[in-house]
Design an enzyme around this catalytic site. Structure first.
Site, PDB file in Angstrom:
ATOM      1  N   TYR A 255       0.363 -11.056   3.437  1.00 57.08           N
ATOM      2  CA  TYR A 255      -0.994 -11.606   3.029  1.00 57.08           C
ATOM      3  C   TYR A 255      -0.842 -12.845   2.237  1.00 57.08           C
ATOM      4  CZ  TYR A 255      -1.829  -6.889   4.508  1.00 57.08           C
ATOM      5  OH  TYR A 255      -2.166  -5.785   5.220  1.00 57.08           O
TER       6      TYR A 255
ATOM      7  N   HIS B 223      -1.498  -7.981  -5.115  1.00 58.98           N
ATOM      8  CA  HIS B 223      -0.746  -7.750  -3.694  1.00 58.98           C
ATOM      9  C   HIS B 223      -0.013  -9.164  -3.322  1.00 58.98           C
ATOM     10  CE1 HIS B 223       0.554  -6.215  -0.067  1.00 58.98           C
ATOM     11  NE2 HIS B 223      -0.444  -5.447   0.265  1.00 58.98           N
TER      12      HIS B 223
ATOM     13  N   HIS C  33       3.680  -8.115   2.095  1.00 59.59           N
ATOM     14  CA  HIS C  33       3.308  -7.620   3.345  1.00 59.59           C
ATOM     15  C   HIS C  33       2.642  -8.668   4.372  1.00 59.59           C
ATOM     16  CE1 HIS C  33       2.875  -3.493   1.499  1.00 59.59           C
ATOM     17  NE2 HIS C  33       4.028  -3.902   1.257  1.00 59.59           N
TER      18      HIS C  33
HETATM   19  C1  LIG Z   1      -2.629   4.563   4.842  1.00 62.04           C
HETATM   20  C2  LIG Z   1      -1.875   3.321   3.949  1.00 62.04           C
HETATM   21  C3  LIG Z   1      -2.548   2.535   3.490  1.00 62.04           C
HETATM   22  C4  LIG Z   1      -1.715   1.480   2.912  1.00 62.04           C
HETATM   23  N1  LIG Z   1      -2.335   0.328   2.201  1.00 62.04           N
HETATM   24  C5  LIG Z   1      -1.824  -0.393   1.088  1.00 62.04           C
HETATM   25  C6  LIG Z   1      -2.383  -1.223   0.392  1.00 62.04           C
HETATM   26  O1  LIG Z   1      -3.660  -1.474   0.576  1.00 62.04           O
HETATM   27  N2  LIG Z   1      -1.519  -2.248  -0.216  1.00 62.04           N
HETATM   28  C7  LIG Z   1      -0.375  -2.043  -0.366  1.00 62.04           C
HETATM   29  O2  LIG Z   1       0.239  -2.912  -1.208  1.00 62.04           O
HETATM   30  N3  LIG Z   1       0.359  -1.201   0.432  1.00 62.04           N
HETATM   31  C8  LIG Z   1      -0.282  -0.319   1.324  1.00 62.04           C
HETATM   32  N4  LIG Z   1       0.531   0.652   1.873  1.00 62.04           N
HETATM   33  C9  LIG Z   1       1.709   0.768   1.805  1.00 62.04           C
HETATM   34  C10 LIG Z   1       2.144   1.963   0.391  1.00 62.04           C
HETATM   35  O3  LIG Z   1       1.489   1.438  -0.791  1.00 62.04           O
HETATM   36  C11 LIG Z   1       3.549   2.238   0.347  1.00 62.04           C
HETATM   37  O4  LIG Z   1       4.109   1.288  -0.040  1.00 62.04           O
HETATM   38  C12 LIG Z   1       3.966   2.705   1.698  1.00 62.04           C
HETATM   39  O5  LIG Z   1       3.206   3.652   2.106  1.00 62.04           O
HETATM   40  C13 LIG Z   1       5.406   3.472   1.435  1.00 62.04           C
HETATM   41  O6  LIG Z   1       5.302   4.540   0.593  1.00 62.04           O
HETATM   42  P1  LIG Z   1       5.557   5.973   1.004  1.00 62.04           P
HETATM   43  O7  LIG Z   1       6.622   5.959   2.059  1.00 62.04           O
HETATM   44  O8  LIG Z   1       5.484   6.732  -0.114  1.00 62.04           O
HETATM   45  O9  LIG Z   1       4.354   6.437   2.009  1.00 62.04           O
HETATM   46  C14 LIG Z   1      -0.426   1.301   2.663  1.00 62.04           C
HETATM   47  C15 LIG Z   1       0.233   2.671   3.155  1.00 62.04           C
HETATM   48  C16 LIG Z   1      -0.389   3.612   4.109  1.00 62.04           C
HETATM   49  C17 LIG Z   1       0.417   4.797   4.450  1.00 62.04           C
END
Ligand SMILES: Cc1cc2nc3c(=O)[nH]c(=O)nc-3n(C[C@H](O)[C@H](O)[C@H](O)COP(=O)(O)O)c2cc1C
Length: 380
Positions: free
Chosen positions: A192, A187, A190
């Site tokens: 971090y 990761h 975002h």
């Molecule tokens: C509930 C939730 C938790 C997420 N947790 C992470 C995470 O732990 N690590 C990460 O890199 N992105 C995280 N994301 C981002 C997702 O990996 C993804 O990039 C984002 O939801 C966009 O994709 P989507 O539009 O298909 O949902 C999270 C997103 C959601 C909705």
């Protein structure tokens, strides 16, 4: 029309059954860091539903400042060290493999985003490259109560701190492959810790870990190099990066493809196989000179594979409000870009929480279940 998404893909010694990945999503259903049978069932259901590669929710590395509340009240985040957690993950890995899918863990250190006084080691200070959270007052979705009043949140990391964090990542990567994971995801986005090194607003160092763009990539480069040495040449390494930060949605790591190359090429040289370009809308152009998205440019400037994500099958980007998120049929758009070779994999996030059989339905040209935001709150 979508058949080529269902072609296998070999990355180093690992063959994915298709090009659809589950994007990493924190769920917080692992008390004391240990994923239980419910977590294994959750991932196995997506594997049975046709996902080729599962990237797990972010998993805290074995470092005392890695985990806590990162602004969304995160709790019950899994880890990848200690017998109980590793036994739990082994059950998850075996359950996913039983359905023919591959699975890799996303390794995570929250860095500046961990709120002081939270997590398994609340007394340990927040750890960031330069002791800063980043500039205050930018556009962000973080609750005002969780934004620090002072951007100075700790002391700059020492050489010993840096070494300890590198070690923690490497130990967890080695643990992961020992129990059968098929590779490693890092990761790096975002806002971090790894992103704190990449971003000029949080990396103010003038030693070998900071400076211009290429020098700000030195920490992730060293991390990738050591993980590659630990896991050997046969398993893939995915690296997630993002322009946007939780501290600042409008932040940019690079203003143009040349600058992007300065950020990513060192990581490619060190052993990254797939760049996971985290954007909120996959169909957004990254730079004015073409329609290509950030994953497309990552592939072009590094010569490595890339993965597109963001708003696949849903009408709103992450953080654009959970209410009113609904199914959107944008698969034709996605496939057109994929077939042009813009990227090699696609990562679906929320549609896969809503409908575990989404890939299967796509391959059969059936309608997915209508997206229900309530599914984000439970583990099914
Ligand atoms: C509930 C939730 C938790 C997420 N947790 C992470 C995470 O732990 N690590 C990460 O890199 N992105 C995280 N994301 C981002 C997702 O990996 C993804 O990039 C984002 O939801 C966009 O994709 P989507 O539009 O298909 O949902 C999270 C997103 C959601 C909705």
């Amino acid at each position: 029309m979508t058949n080529r998404l269902f072609d296998p893909l070999t990355i180093r010694g690992v063959t994915l059954p298709n090009r659809i990945a589950m994007s990493p999503m924190t769920r917080g259903f692992s008390p004391n860091g240990v994923p239980g049978a419910n977590v294994a069932e959750y991932y196995a259901r997506r594997a049975a539903g046709g996902v080729g590669l599962i990237i797990t929710e972010a998993v805290g590395v074995d470092h005392p400042a890695a985990l806590g509340d990162a602004g969304l009240g995160e709790d019950h985040i899994p880890v990848l060290h200690g017998k109980a957690a590793l036994d739990g993950w082994k059950t998850v890995v075996d359950a996913v493999h039983a359905h023919g899918a591959k699975i890799i863990p996303q390794l995570w250190h929250q860095g500046a985003m961990r709120l002081p006084g939270t997590g398994p080691f609340p007394d340990v200070p927040v750890m960031t490259p330069s002791g800063t959270w980043g500039p205050l007052g930018r556009t962000t979705s973080i609750l005002a109560s969780k934004i620090p009043s002072d951007s100075k949140v700790g002391a700059p990391m020492t050489e010993d701190d840096i070494e300890a964090v590198l070690d923690a990542f490497v130990r967890c990567a080695a643990n992961a492959v020992a129990i059968g994971f098929d590779g490693i995801a890092i990761h790096g986005g975002h806002g971090y810790l790894i992103d704190n090194f990449l971003w000029e607003e949080t990396n103010l160092r003038d030693d070998r870990w900071g400076g211009d763009r290429t020098r700000r990539s030195a920490f992730p480069k060293e991390l990738v190099r050591r993980i590659r040495a630990a896991i050997g040449p046969d398993l893939p390494i995915f690296f997630r990066f993002s322009d946007w930060k939780q501290q600042d949605f409008r932040a940019r790591l690079a203003q143009n493809p040349e600058e992007l190359a300065e950020v990513l090429c060192p990581l490619a040289e060190a052993g990254v196989d797939v760049f996971d370009a985290s954007v909120r809308y996959f169909d957004k152009a990254a730079y004015p000179e073409s329609q290509m998205n950030l994953a497309g440019w990552a592939k072009k400037v590094t010569g490595k594979m890339s993965m597109a994500v963001g708003g696949i099958g849903v009408n709103k980007g992450m953080f654009d409000g959970d209410k009113g998120v609904a199914t959107r049929d944008n698969i034709g758009l996605l496939v057109a870009r994929f077939e042009r070779g813009e990227f090699d994999l696609v990562a679906a996030g929320r549609v896969l929480i809503g409908d575990p059989r989404w890939p299967q339905r796509l391959s059969r040209q059936e309608q997915p279940d209508p997206f229900d935001p309530a599914t984000l709150d439970r583990l099914y």
